[in-house]
Design a protein around this motif. Structure first.
Motif, PDB file in Angstrom:
ATOM      1  N   GLU A   1       4.097  -6.619  -1.502  1.00  0.00           N
ATOM      2  CA  GLU A   1       5.114  -5.566  -1.418  1.00  0.00           C
ATOM      3  C   GLU A   1       5.657  -5.568  -0.002  1.00  0.00           C
ATOM      4  OE1 GLU A   1       7.739  -3.047  -2.464  1.00  0.00           O
ATOM      5  OE2 GLU A   1       6.276  -3.598  -3.980  1.00  0.00           O
ATOM      6  N   MET A   2       6.917  -5.173   0.142  1.00  0.00           N
ATOM      7  CA  MET A   2       7.539  -5.120   1.467  1.00  0.00           C
ATOM      8  C   MET A   2       8.185  -3.757   1.676  1.00  0.00           C
ATOM      9  SD  MET A   2       7.058  -8.062   2.967  1.00  0.00           S
ATOM     10  CE  MET A   2       8.159  -8.037   4.347  1.00  0.00           C
ATOM     11  N   GLU A   3       7.942  -3.184   2.841  1.00  0.00           N
ATOM     12  CA  GLU A   3       8.671  -2.006   3.275  1.00  0.00           C
ATOM     13  C   GLU A   3       9.831  -2.520   4.114  1.00  0.00           C
ATOM     14  OE1 GLU A   3       6.454   0.973   5.358  1.00  0.00           O
ATOM     15  OE2 GLU A   3       5.076   1.238   3.687  1.00  0.00           O
ATOM     16  N   MET A   4      11.016  -2.231   3.674  1.00  0.00           N
ATOM     17  CA  MET A   4      12.204  -2.789   4.331  1.00  0.00           C
ATOM     18  C   MET A   4      12.859  -1.751   5.235  1.00  0.00           C
ATOM     19  SD  MET A   4      12.076  -5.802   3.026  1.00  0.00           S
ATOM     20  CE  MET A   4      13.646  -6.488   3.537  1.00  0.00           C
ATOM     21  N   ASN A   5      13.226  -2.188   6.420  1.00  0.00           N
ATOM     22  CA  ASN A   5      13.955  -1.368   7.386  1.00  0.00           C
ATOM     23  C   ASN A   5      15.199  -2.145   7.786  1.00  0.00           C
ATOM     24  OD1 ASN A   5      11.875   0.828   7.965  1.00  0.00           O
ATOM     25  ND2 ASN A   5      10.698  -1.041   8.240  1.00  0.00           N
ATOM     26  N   TYR A   6      16.362  -1.568   7.531  1.00  0.00           N
ATOM     27  CA  TYR A   6      17.617  -2.268   7.799  1.00  0.00           C
ATOM     28  C   TYR A   6      18.336  -1.628   8.981  1.00  0.00           C
ATOM     29  CZ  TYR A   6      16.849  -4.333   3.246  1.00  0.00           C
ATOM     30  OH  TYR A   6      16.298  -5.019   2.182  1.00  0.00           O
TER      31      TYR A   6
END
Length: 182
Positions: free
Chosen positions: A137-142
């Protein structure tokens, strides 16, 4: 120094949670505690005040949190206060949360682009990162940084992939400076 402190205490809290098989429940409480402490700056000022003795700080902590969260977490706070480390509590809680994410194979990615991405592009990047890393799983921060000109910069932990136009132009200019004209 602060990084060493947060690592030492965070590792101790993590090992306690694993040993007592309470990683999920303790992590939930740690997140709530982190939110409470970061939102209540007056409480932090009180707990960091040099004129308030350690015993009073421990007593305040007991009155505020005892019975409202796990004894392991109140004990952890008591130890941090007793060792004059309250100023590092939030960093330590962040470290603990990062350790739990590693345990659960959850990666944290920071993606910087020159223009905002649409949902399909974000989904594609997320899936590509899951496929090419050990994470499930990935926690994405853009983030958008127009100075990149184009391309993307992705950071996961201490690894950085920089395929921005800005970096490519910089590298090209360095190469051109090395060429000696004859």
């Amino acid at each position: 120094m602060a990084k060493l402190i947060s690592k030492t205490y965070g590792d101790a809290l993590y090992e306690l949670a694993v040993e007592r098989n309470m990683v999920d429940s303790l992590t939930e409480e740690v997140r709530a505690l982190r939110t409470i402490l970061s939102e209540n700056t007056d409480f932090s000022k009180l707990m960091n005040h040099p004129k308030i003795v350690r015993e009073e700080k421990e007593e305040i902590m007991e009155k505020v949190f005892k019975g409202k969260m796990a004894d392991e977490l109140t004990g952890f706070l008591r130890i941090m206060i007793a060792n004059d480390r309250y100023a590092d509590v939030i960093k330590t809680l962040d470290y603990y949360i990062a350790r739990v994410k590693e345990l659960k194979n959850i990666g944290i990615a920071y993606v910087t682009t020159a223009v905002p991405l649409n949902e399909i592009q974000k989904s594609n990047i997320r899936q590509r990162l899951i496929d090419t890393t050990k994470y499930v799983e990935m926690e994405m921060n853009y983030e958008v940084d127009e100075s990149l000109i184009g391309g993307v910069v992705i950071r996961i932990g201490d690894r950085v992939v920089d395929s921005s136009i800005r970096t490519k132009l910089y590298e090209l200019s360095k190469d051109l400076c090395k060429i000696q004209l004859q």
